[in-house]
Design an enzyme around this catalytic site. Structure first.
Site, PDB file in Angstrom:
ATOM      1  N   GLY A   7       7.223  70.974 -47.501  1.00 40.07           N
ATOM      2  CA  GLY A   7       6.554  69.787 -46.955  1.00 40.07           C
ATOM      3  C   GLY A   7       6.748  69.768 -45.444  1.00 40.07           C
ATOM      4  O   GLY A   7       7.830  69.448 -44.967  1.00 40.07           O
ATOM      5  N   GLY A   9       5.142  67.932 -43.114  1.00 39.19           N
ATOM      6  CA  GLY A   9       4.537  66.772 -42.454  1.00 39.19           C
ATOM      7  C   GLY A   9       5.439  66.336 -41.312  1.00 39.19           C
ATOM      8  O   GLY A   9       6.135  67.165 -40.697  1.00 39.19           O
ATOM      9  N   GLY A  12       9.336  66.991 -42.287  1.00 39.62           N
ATOM     10  CA  GLY A  12       9.586  68.428 -42.438  1.00 39.62           C
ATOM     11  C   GLY A  12       9.508  69.113 -41.078  1.00 39.62           C
ATOM     12  O   GLY A  12      10.320  69.998 -40.756  1.00 39.62           O
ATOM     13  N   LYS A 189      19.176  52.620 -48.530  1.00 39.49           N
ATOM     14  CA  LYS A 189      17.921  53.012 -47.867  1.00 39.49           C
ATOM     15  C   LYS A 189      16.731  52.290 -48.485  1.00 39.49           C
ATOM     16  O   LYS A 189      15.762  51.958 -47.795  1.00 39.49           O
ATOM     17  CB  LYS A 189      17.740  54.536 -47.925  1.00 39.49           C
ATOM     18  CG  LYS A 189      16.485  55.050 -47.194  1.00 39.49           C
ATOM     19  CD  LYS A 189      16.577  54.925 -45.684  1.00 39.49           C
ATOM     20  CE  LYS A 189      15.271  55.118 -44.925  1.00 39.49           C
ATOM     21  NZ  LYS A 189      14.731  56.414 -44.834  1.00 39.49           N
TER      22      LYS A 189
END
Ligand SMILES: NC(=O)C1=CN([C@@H]2O[C@H](COP(=O)(O)OP(=O)(O)OC[C@H]3O[C@@H](n4cnc5c(N)ncnc54)[C@H](OP(=O)(O)O)[C@@H]3O)[C@@H](O)[C@H]2O)C=CC1
Ligand SMILES: CC(C)(CO)C(=O)C(=O)O
Length: 314
Positions: A7, A9, A12, A189
């Site tokens: 990934g 994006g 990443g 989180k």
């Protein structure tokens, strides 16, 4: 150590860039053709705290990975709904020795990862680093952050490996912290994502502006209270005031307040579906099972789905 990031994006690319800039051996895997073409042509070109930074980095399409590629550390940074397909398509890079680090937003990754990996291989956590994409191969990276993590495996070897990952993250400036309570960490989180992500998406603002709007604080406190109630009902001890203070870190304009949460980027910037079912939706589902009322999380989940439909998000 061979590091593979699944990934490429915003997040990443952030982790890839910071690891590669520090001289680490990193390969990216992604499913977005234009992103792969751009990174192959000119590397990652980031707006990095206002400066143009470029790093060359190997990247392969998720469905056409170099057969010789084997990961010592696999960092997964897809969207929640892409994760299983991406893991299945890239099985060839995983060996018994591979450690898998998941810092994605939401709940339920322990269950997903356990379908494919042993506990001894899995390291779970979360991150307060932020990222956005200005276009293919062009992340915008600003502010500071940290990574909290913990191994699921109980052996000394699994603990040592997780501590090595913390040291690696520290070395490259990603600020690793070894945590003691995994589910506390995950719910902590979730308090951030269950408030910042959905509210900034519906209200179309960044986190600092949301914090400046005093009327948002009651909404935020109610959403956090439900997350804390669900966590406590599951046996994960959470303190409401501590969590409200933690969420308040997001309002700081000097650090990450100017960030538009990843959910905003998905729906408002890119007209893509969101991870709401893995965040507020997952809290509401757990609440239902545990008999804990979660009306604010249910309402926000429905609002975000309604906005996805109104905008024709894909
Ligand atoms: N962004 C942030 O600040 C933070 C994000 N996270 C979490 O990290 C994980 C990864 O998030 P993030 O890096 O933001 O995700 P991105 O949306 O930036 O990238 C994820 C994947 O989506 C696809 N993609 C991204 N943009 C486009 C586009 N414009 N058109 C087509 N496809 C695109 C790509 O793969 P493909 O083509 O295969 O779909 C890409 O690998 C999520 O779980 C998120 O919640 C956690 C902390 C902070
Ligand atoms: C809210 C934030 C920035 C916290 O790191 C995040 O996780 C996201 O953008 O999805």
């Amino acid at each position: 150590m061979k590091i593979v990031i699944l990934g490429a994006g915003g997040m990443g690319s952030r982790f890839g860039l910071m690891l590669k800039k520090a001289g680490k051996d990193v390969t990216l895997l992604d499913g977005w053709d234009k992103n792969i073409e751009a990174i192959r042509e000119h590397g990652i070109r980031a707006n990095y705290n206002g400066e143009e930074v470029q790093v060359d980095i190997d990247i392969y399409p998720i469905d056409d990975v170099d057969p010789d590629l084997k990961a010592d550390l696999l960092i997964v940074f897809t969207k929640a709904m892409q994760l299983e397909d991406a893991i299945q398509a890239t099985r060839s890079i995983v060996t018994d020795q591979t450690k898998v680090l998941c810092l994605m937003n939401g709940i339920g990754y322990d269950d997903i990862l356990r379908k494919y990996f042993d506990d001894e291989q899995i390291v779970l956590g979360n991150t307060m680093w932020t990222a956005g994409l200005e276009g293919p191969g062009r992340p915008k990276l600003f502010g500071n952050g940290y990574v909290n993590l913990l191994n699921l495996g109980k052996s000394e070897e699994a603990t040592a490996a997780a501590k090595d990952i913390v040291a690696l993250l520290d070395e490259v400036g990603l600020n690793g912290v070894y945590e003691k309570e995994i589910f506390y960490l995950i719910y902590k989180k979730v308090c951030v994502n269950a408030t910042m992500n959905g509210l900034c998406t519906i209200l179309e603002c960044n986190m600092a502006d949301l914090g400046d709007a005093q009327a948002s604080h009651d909404l935020i406190n109610q959403l956090v209270k439900e997350v804390v109630d669900v966590a406590n009902a599951e046996g994960v001890e959470m303190d409401l005031d501590e969590m409200i203070d933690h969420v308040g870190e997001c309002f700081n304009r000097e650090t990450i307040g100017g960030h538009f949460p990843s959910m905003y980027q998905d729906l408002i910037t890119n007209n893509r579906l969101t991870e709401i079912d893995y965040i507020n939706g997952a809290v509401a589902q757990k609440g239902e099972k545990l008999n804990v009322p979660t009306p604010y999380n249910q309402f926000l989940t429905s609002l975000v789905h309604t906005k996805e439909q109104l905008l024709g998000a894909k």
